[in-house]
Scaffold this motif. Structure first.
Motif, short mmCIF file in Angstrom:
data_model
loop_
_atom_site.label_atom_id
_atom_site.label_comp_id
_atom_site.label_asym_id
_atom_site.label_seq_id
_atom_site.Cartn_x
_atom_site.Cartn_y
_atom_site.Cartn_z
N PRO A 227 0.85 -1.21 0.00
CA PRO A 227 0.00 0.00 0.00
C PRO A 227 0.88 1.25 0.00
N ASN A 228 0.59 2.17 -0.91
CA ASN A 228 1.41 3.37 -1.01
C ASN A 228 0.54 4.56 -1.39
N CYS A 229 1.17 5.71 -1.51
CA CYS A 229 0.42 6.94 -1.77
C CYS A 229 -0.11 7.04 -3.18
N THR A 230 0.43 6.29 -4.12
CA THR A 230 0.03 6.43 -5.52
C THR A 230 -1.00 5.40 -5.96
N PHE A 231 -1.18 4.31 -5.22
CA PHE A 231 -2.10 3.26 -5.66
C PHE A 231 -3.50 3.81 -5.84
N HIS A 232 -4.14 3.39 -6.93
CA HIS A 232 -5.44 3.93 -7.32
C HIS A 232 -6.34 2.77 -7.72
N ASN A 233 -7.46 2.62 -7.02
CA ASN A 233 -8.44 1.59 -7.39
C ASN A 233 -9.70 2.30 -7.87
N GLY A 234 -9.81 2.42 -9.19
CA GLY A 234 -10.96 3.10 -9.76
C GLY A 234 -11.93 2.16 -10.44
N ALA A 235 -11.91 0.90 -10.04
CA ALA A 235 -12.70 -0.12 -10.75
C ALA A 235 -14.15 -0.20 -10.31
N HIS A 236 -14.54 0.57 -9.29
CA HIS A 236 -15.87 0.39 -8.73
C HIS A 236 -16.67 1.69 -8.71
N PRO A 237 -17.98 1.60 -8.84
CA PRO A 237 -18.82 2.79 -8.73
C PRO A 237 -18.95 3.22 -7.27
N GLY A 238 -19.46 4.42 -7.07
CA GLY A 238 -19.61 4.92 -5.70
C GLY A 238 -20.59 4.14 -4.86
N THR A 239 -21.41 3.31 -5.48
CA THR A 239 -22.36 2.47 -4.74
C THR A 239 -21.72 1.18 -4.24
N PHE A 240 -20.49 0.94 -4.59
CA PHE A 240 -19.77 -0.28 -4.22
C PHE A 240 -19.65 -0.36 -2.69
N ARG A 241 -20.13 -1.46 -2.15
CA ARG A 241 -20.08 -1.64 -0.68
C ARG A 241 -19.35 -2.94 -0.39
N THR A 242 -18.20 -2.83 0.25
CA THR A 242 -17.40 -4.00 0.55
C THR A 242 -16.89 -3.93 1.98
#
Length: 258
Positions: A227-242
């Motif tokens: 985990p770092n400052c640049t990692f980006h997970n943009g695969a999910h919509p704002g309704t994504f609940r996990t």
């Protein structure tokens, strides 16, 4: 009940419960903080969690245009801890981006933008990790073992089956427990612990994808070493609940440094 002792959390970069195109009704998932223990004293090993209940000084009142529970970073303020932004409390999880937006709004704040989050994490020097450019094991809560997930149970949210499954999976530390997992400007747990919803930088690839997840979570990153400052997970919509997703809030500073 065990479920009442934890916060419904978890945001990994794996699967999640996904709703329709419209934001679901906002519902803060309250979970009582873990039981307090008697204060302890003595040195804490570098990079290891502080003992539960350890006496810690409260954050100093800010003189830089930010409330005392927020850190001043560049032209904005950011919560020192993941929501509920209280040292020694468990961070929220099982949250959507819209839950975070609503929770922050009631407090006169908003979700951080992706650029703000990265700036807070990297510090003025632009580090790869909140604490520097070299990964250091045990500094942040980012190396817990992955647990097999029952998405069928999680899909029943907000029924008890989903809450119990999320509680079983939850492995976050209390906010601020890792004394060295802090940025140059005093923001804790930006990497590891729970993943954090932020507002996407740039146009969304699809309708409803206006938010992304930053910081990974307690079991690391999906297809990324640490985990770092640049990692980006943009695969999910704002309704994504996990199970491992939470957030923290930002707001503009009332005054600006020259």
């Amino acid at each position: 009940m065990r479920r009442a002792a934890l916060l419904v959390v978890l945001v990994g970069c794996g699967g999640a419960v996904q709703r329709g195109p419209q934001p679901p009704p906002v519902a803060e998932i309250p979970v009582a903080p873990a039981a307090r223990r008697a204060p302890v004293s003595g040195p804490v090993a570098p990079g290891k969690p502080s003992p539960p209940g350890a006496v810690q000084p409260p954050p100093a009142a800010s003189i830089d245009g930010c409330p005392a529970d927020m850190a001043a970073v560049a032209s904005f303020c950011i919560d020192r801890y993941e929501a509920p932004n209280e040292k020694g409390e468990l961070p929220f999880a099982l949250q959507t981006a819209y839950d975070g937006e609503a929770w922050c709004k009631t407090r006169g704040k908003r979700l951080c933008t992706e650029d703000e989050w990265v700036r807070a994490c990297a510090g003025p020097q632009g580090h790869l990790y909140p604490y520097g450019d070299a990964f250091r094991p045990d500094v942040c809560n980012d190396d817990k073992g992955w647990k097999e997930v029952s998405w069928k149970k999680l899909s029943k949210w907000p029924q008890d089956a989903a809450l119990e499954e999320a509680t079983h999976l939850y492995q976050a530390d209390m906010s601020g427990a890792r004394a060295e997992c802090v940025s140059a400007e005093g923001v804790f747990d930006l990497t590891g612990n729970v993943a954090e919803w932020v507002r996407r930088a740039g146009p969304p690839p699809h309708p409803g994808y206006d938010h992304v997840l930053k910081g990974c979570y307690w079991a690391g990153c999906y297809h990324n070493p640490h985990p770092n400052c640049t990692f980006h997970n943009g695969a999910h919509p704002g309704t994504f609940r996990t199970y491992e997703a939470g957030f923290r809030c930002c707001k503009p500073r009332d005054t600006f440094a020259p």
